[in-house]
Design a protein around this motif. Structure first.
Motif, PDB file in Angstrom:
ATOM      1  N   ASN A   1     -15.469  27.716 -41.508  1.00 43.87           N
ATOM      2  CA  ASN A   1     -15.909  28.176 -42.382  1.00 43.87           C
ATOM      3  C   ASN A   1     -15.870  27.562 -43.715  1.00 43.87           C
ATOM      4  OD1 ASN A   1     -15.764  30.750 -44.824  1.00 43.87           O
ATOM      5  ND2 ASN A   1     -17.429  30.757 -43.312  1.00 43.87           N
ATOM      6  N   SER A   2     -15.095  26.733 -44.235  1.00 42.04           N
ATOM      7  CA  SER A   2     -14.944  25.807 -45.011  1.00 42.04           C
ATOM      8  C   SER A   2     -15.593  24.433 -44.941  1.00 42.04           C
ATOM      9  CB  SER A   2     -13.566  25.614 -45.749  1.00 42.04           C
ATOM     10  OG  SER A   2     -12.700  25.254 -44.536  1.00 42.04           O
TER      11      SER A   2
ATOM     12  N   ARG B   1     -26.847  29.331 -40.038  1.00 42.05           N
ATOM     13  CA  ARG B   1     -25.629  28.738 -39.980  1.00 42.05           C
ATOM     14  C   ARG B   1     -25.486  28.626 -38.473  1.00 42.05           C
ATOM     15  NH1 ARG B   1     -22.061  32.654 -43.580  1.00 42.05           N
ATOM     16  NH2 ARG B   1     -20.562  31.423 -42.714  1.00 42.05           N
TER      17      ARG B   1
ATOM     18  N   HIS C   1     -20.470  25.063 -42.271  1.00 41.75           N
ATOM     19  CA  HIS C   1     -20.132  26.585 -42.606  1.00 41.75           C
ATOM     20  C   HIS C   1     -20.619  27.660 -41.455  1.00 41.75           C
ATOM     21  CE1 HIS C   1     -19.429  29.572 -45.594  1.00 41.75           C
ATOM     22  NE2 HIS C   1     -20.696  30.014 -45.945  1.00 41.75           N
TER      23      HIS C   1
END
Length: 254
Positions: free
Chosen positions: A47-48, A23, A52
């Protein structure tokens, strides 16, 4: 800029940011130059988003401060909204060389509202193209909002990523509090994502700086339900995060 937010967003679940090594990493400023809830709201949106992100906060009162070492393995640095530019600059000017070096060497910067102002030349990190700056939209001819109150404003947004790439939403309502207009001397090398609907001023752009990229947005597309509830007004389009995700993802694909 956003001087006050009455409600505080809840990050339960949002900041359970996983352990995957693949990530991308983001560092978000959190400190006296940021408004209450602004860093946390952006963390939720990062994060969404499709990348991510793995998110950490940095600042003078955090476990880590903004240093070259802290930014070494970070793919995105975020400067969130805050209060007035003058006091914010007093708190952040010590980071100017660090942020300029980070972006010029291939890093990415995302500035929201005050963070857009701080990307400018005057009382800022000077990472916009030469001859460009960020200034007050409320002072521009034809502006929709004439004062510093927390409200909503309309933007014409052209999506650059995802299934809606190339589509333009006219007159989309987004949260606004004395947001910046991006005044680019030349637009040829810029990606213009958003324009204020009332006058066509640039509301969001992505531009190169050295080997890196700078994304700035004047309104607050990251605002969630609690921002509106705390000040007792609504978004006529409902609260949607497609614009902020497009903004983040466009910075990352450069």
């Amino acid at each position: 800029m956003r001087a006050t937010i009455i409600a505080t967003s809840l990050l339960a679940g949002t900041m359970a940011l996983g352990h995957e090594g693949c990530r991308p990493k983001a560092l978000i400023y959190r400190g006296p130059a940021a408004c209450e809830d602004c860093p946390e709201s952006i963390a939720s949106r990062l994060n969404s988003s499709a990348p991510h992100f793995e998110v950490k906060f940095a600042g003078p009162n955090e476990d880590i401060d903004i240093t070259a070492e802290a930014l070494r393995d970070v793919q995105l640095y975020v400067q969130p909204g805050g209060g007035d530019l003058d006091p914010a600059w007093k708190h952040t000017k010590k980071y100017k060389r660090i942020i300029r070096d980070y972006v010029s060497q291939g890093g990415r910067y995302a500035g929201f509202c005050l963070g857009a102002y701080l990307a400018g030349k005057d009382r800022g990190f000077d990472i916009l193209p030469p001859g460009s700056n960020a200034t007050d939209e409320i002072d521009q001819p034809g502006r929709q909002v004439p004062d510093q109150r927390d409200t909503v404003i309309q933007v014409d947004w052209t999506f650059q990523t995802g299934k809606r790439k190339g589509a333009t939403d006219k007159g989309r309502w987004v949260y606004f509090q004395d947001g910046a207009v991006i005044q680019l001397l030349q637009e040829r090398s810029a990606t213009i994502l958003g324009r204020y609907s009332s006058n066509g001023d640039i509301a969001a752009s992505v531009t190169p700086f050295g080997k890196g990229w700078v994304g700035v947005v004047g309104p607050h597309p990251e605002a969630d339900e609690l921002w509106y509830e705390g000040l007792n007004f609504t978004n006529p389009d409902g609260i949607r995060f497609d614009i902020v995700h497009d903004f983040i993802e466009e910075i990352m694909v450069q």
